[in-house]
Enzyme design. Structure first.
Site, PDB file in Angstrom:
ATOM      1  N   GLY A  31       0.849  -1.187   0.000  1.00 54.80           N
ATOM      2  CA  GLY A  31       0.000   0.000   0.000  1.00 54.80           C
ATOM      3  C   GLY A  31       0.883   1.235   0.000  1.00 54.80           C
ATOM      4  CB  CYS A  58       5.345  -3.860  -0.422  1.00 57.53           C
ATOM      5  SG  CYS A  58       5.841  -2.173  -0.822  1.00 57.53           S
ATOM      6  CE1 TYR A  59       2.143   1.247   5.589  1.00 59.31           C
ATOM      7  CE2 TYR A  59       0.480  -0.467   5.825  1.00 59.31           C
ATOM      8  CZ  TYR A  59       1.026   0.727   6.232  1.00 59.31           C
ATOM      9  OH  TYR A  59       0.482   1.408   7.289  1.00 59.31           O
ATOM     10  CD  GLU A 148       2.270  -8.077  -5.339  1.00 57.81           C
ATOM     11  OE1 GLU A 148       3.259  -8.688  -4.895  1.00 57.81           O
ATOM     12  OE2 GLU A 148       2.046  -6.893  -5.063  1.00 57.81           O
ATOM     13  CB  SER A 200     -23.395  -3.975 -20.474  1.00 57.11           C
ATOM     14  OG  SER A 200     -22.513  -5.067 -20.277  1.00 57.11           O
ATOM     15  N   GLY A 201     -24.252  -6.511 -22.480  1.00 63.45           N
ATOM     16  CA  GLY A 201     -23.705  -7.286 -23.590  1.00 63.45           C
ATOM     17  C   GLY A 201     -22.265  -7.697 -23.317  1.00 63.45           C
ATOM     18  N   GLY A 202     -21.671  -7.196 -22.228  1.00 65.98           N
ATOM     19  CA  GLY A 202     -20.306  -7.556 -21.868  1.00 65.98           C
ATOM     20  C   GLY A 202     -20.281  -8.917 -21.165  1.00 65.98           C
ATOM     21  CB  VAL A 203     -17.379 -10.974 -20.029  1.00 63.05           C
ATOM     22  CG1 VAL A 203     -17.178 -12.322 -19.363  1.00 63.05           C
ATOM     23  CG2 VAL A 203     -16.648 -10.933 -21.362  1.00 63.05           C
ATOM     24  CG  ASP A 204     -18.125  -8.782 -15.653  1.00 65.16           C
ATOM     25  OD1 ASP A 204     -17.405  -9.731 -16.015  1.00 65.16           O
ATOM     26  OD2 ASP A 204     -17.672  -7.686 -15.274  1.00 65.16           O
ATOM     27  CB  SER A 205     -24.328  -8.024 -17.655  1.00 65.97           C
ATOM     28  OG  SER A 205     -24.062  -7.741 -19.000  1.00 65.97           O
ATOM     29  CB  THR A 206     -23.260 -12.169 -21.200  1.00 61.16           C
ATOM     30  OG1 THR A 206     -23.324 -10.894 -21.831  1.00 61.16           O
ATOM     31  CG2 THR A 206     -23.896 -13.200 -22.109  1.00 61.16           C
ATOM     32  CE  LYS A 350     -14.131  -8.783 -17.468  1.00 56.68           C
ATOM     33  NZ  LYS A 350     -15.289  -7.869 -17.412  1.00 56.68           N
TER      34      LYS A 350
END
Ligand code: XMP
Length: 570
Positions: A31, A58-59, A148, A200-206, A350
């Site tokens: 962070g 890191c932090y 990472e 929306s036609g995108g991956v998530d909503s479909t 995703k």
């Protein structure tokens, strides 16, 4: 962790140790804060005494040192980028199967100067004497570098060593294996009610819609796609065909293009365009909810929200802007407050959503699409009113020692601030990306540099002219975008980029008022991006096709990384 096959969750730093009982291991992330700053994030110190393995990154390393009585100080200089790690011969478990010299990625100024009692230094770099430390008996490990990221090639092995050797985890996570459970949960939440989606036609909503279709019957899952008039060529047909193939029975397209374009008629300034689009979305959604009785008790709302959207710090700043508008829809707000909402993907990243989509048999053409912004072509179609949108009065480019400063401004980002500056056009592609970057650093009036690929007349003779988000200009951009998409798809080049915005700028000649800018970039999450150069032959073929698009006077190639340029021109 999940990519390595082990289920992991993200929790806020304030989480009490007691609430994490039973976890096999804990990672404390990096962070931007300094442990000595007032109000900087900290963790429950009991987490470090519970006997559970902890890995600080890191932090997270600095915090571990600070909380256990070590010393953290501001370094004489920062260490940003690649560093050479030298690993001690007795570094033990987390460096198992890793050669003693490694390239790692660093991004810090503070550093641990004295580890806490009981800790051993496991690795160092030239600038950082405590690049890794551990108290193996207590199973506490920490690294200053970032395991990472892809720039630390041994990073995955380190994480895997922590997970399997130190924490003793077994693989237990496969997103495709979760489908049954997700469908059960949808049935449980829905009960006898039906689900309604704005898709929306995108991956998530479909994918979310498909899971509901499978869990319930097609009659009980309604979907509405709003055509804003700002979509790409063939998009509405593509979405319609996808939903038909899924077996959707209650899927509708609402053509709101006249309303959107009407509201956008005089808008030039980028933020103004975004604001209008957000407001229009709210209006259309509320209208739909009111007119279709979706607010009565028989319905719940389905959404394609994914895990990063639910993490406090997740999401890009601008997508947030659009989402705030959505959230403000009173009807949606009410449904959320009443718990009448189902978000089948709220637990997935995703890539996991894509894996689920593949398992459900969704087409690769859908799953492998490049991300496309919600406000659509509106933020790739630059406007000008002869005042605010233009840099100088005459609309003529200005000669500079490095090239031409175009009278067109685009959005950029420097430090954490937004910029709105001119574009430098140069005749030839520079030999290197560093050279392109130095051109921007030398010219503080510009935040972008583009190379000329083809122009119908010398740039000196071209002019910027007033231009709006008209149907005519959107059609021009849509055509150019379709050409670029089809040619980069056929050549396979689209696999080498994360996104390839095609931008229309109001800079041209009489009868050919606009130019096209190609912006192929690579990125992991859209927060930073690097330019990708296209093979010369392909670029020549694309330019030859773009020349033939009505109203196009030039083709340029964006050579600006993010920062200082944003991905979209706006
Ligand atoms: P910038 O232009 O900020 O874009 O470098 C970063 C990424 O975010 C996408 N983007 C959006 N996505 N709604 C979205 O869903 C938006 O309003 C929006 N604005 C930008 C952009 O395409 C890039 O991938």
């Amino acid at each position: 962790m999940r990519d390595l096959g082990v289920y992991a969750e993200v929790a806020p730093s304030e989480t009490r140790a007691g609430d994490l009982a039973g976890r096999r291991g804990i990672i404390v992330s990096g962070g931007p804060a300094s442990v000595y700053d007032a109000g900087s994030p900290t963790i429950d110190p009991q987490l470090l005494r519970a006997g559970v393995p902890v890995l600080g990154i890191c932090y997270g390393q600095q915090l571990m040192a600070h909380l256990l009585g070590g010393t953290v100080q501001r370094g004489e200089r920062g260490e940003y980028g690649f560093a050479q790690l030298e690993i001690a011969s007795d570094a033990g478990r987390i460096f198992r199967e890793i050669a003693p010299r490694q390239q790692v990625w660093m991004s810090h100024r503070d550093l641990v100067t004295r580890p806490p009692e009981g800790f051993h230094v496991l690795a160092r770099t030239e600038t950082c004497a405590v690049a890794a430390m551990a108290d193996a008996a207590k199973r506490l490990y920490a690294v200053q570098f970032h395991p990472e990221v892809a720039h630390t090639p041994c990073g995955t092995q380190i994480l895997s060593n922590f997970l399997f050797d130190v924490c003793g985890c077994a693989t237990d996570w496969d997103p495709a294996g979760q489908i049954q459970g997700v469908e059960d949960r949808i049935r449980e939440v829905a009960g006898a009610r039906s689900v309604f989606f704005f898709v929306s036609g995108g991956v998530d909503s479909t994918v979310a819609y498909t899971l509901c279709l499978r869990a319930l019957t097609p009659e009980r899952v309604h979907g509405l796609y709003v055509d804003t008039g700002l979509m790409r060529e063939g998009e509405t047909e593509f979405v319609r065909a996808n939903f038909a193939a899924l077996g959707a029975k209650a899927f509708a397209v609402h053509d709101a293009s006249a309303e959107f374009l009407g509201a956008l008629a005089g808008a030039v300034e980028p933020e103004r365009k975004r604001h209008i689009i957000g407001e229009e979305f709210v209006r259309v959604q509320q209208q739909t909810l009111d007119s279709e009785h979706y607010l009565d008790g028989h319905w719940i709302l389905g959404q394609g929200t994914i895990y990063p959207d639910t993490i406090e710090s997740g999401g890009t700043a601008k997508s947030e802007l659009i989402k705030t508008h959505h959230n403000r829809v009173a009807g949606i707000q009410r449904l959320i407050e009443e718990g009448r909402i189902v978000e089948p993907l709220a637990n997935f990243y995703k890539d996991e959503v894509r894996a689920i989509g593949r398992e459900l048999g969704l087409s690769p053409a859908l799953l492998e699409r490049h991300p496309f912004p919600g406000p659509g072509l509106a933020i790739r179609c630059l406007c000008a009113d002869g005042g605010g949108g233009l840099e100088n009065d005459g609309g003529a480019p200005e000669k500079s020692p490095d090239g031409w400063v175009l009278p067109v401004r685009s959005v950029g980002v420097q430090g954490d601030s937004r910029t709105y500056r001119s574009v430098l056009a140069i005749e030839d592609f520079p030999a290197s990306q560093e050279e392109a970057a130095s051109l921007i650093n030398r010219n503080d009036r510009v935040n972008r540099v583009v190379a000329e690929v083809w122009t119908a007349a010398p740039v000196a003779q071209m002019r910027a002219r007033p231009a709006a988000l008209s149907r005519e200009r959107l059609a021009r951009l849509r055509r150019a975008d379709a050409i670029v998409r089809s040619m980069t798809h056929d050549s396979g080049f689209d696999h080498f980029v994360w996104q390839l915005p095609v931008v229309l700028i109001p800079f041209g000649l009489d009868g050919r008022p606009d130019s096209i800018v190609l912006r192929p970039i690579n990125s992991v999450d859209g927060m930073t991006a690097s330019v990708v150069r296209m093979p010369k032959g392909l670029l020549a073929e694309i330019a030859a096709q773009l020349k033939a698009v009505e109203g196009v006077a030039g083709v340029f190639y964006d050579l600006t990384n993010k920062p200082p340029g944003t991905i979209e021109w706006e």
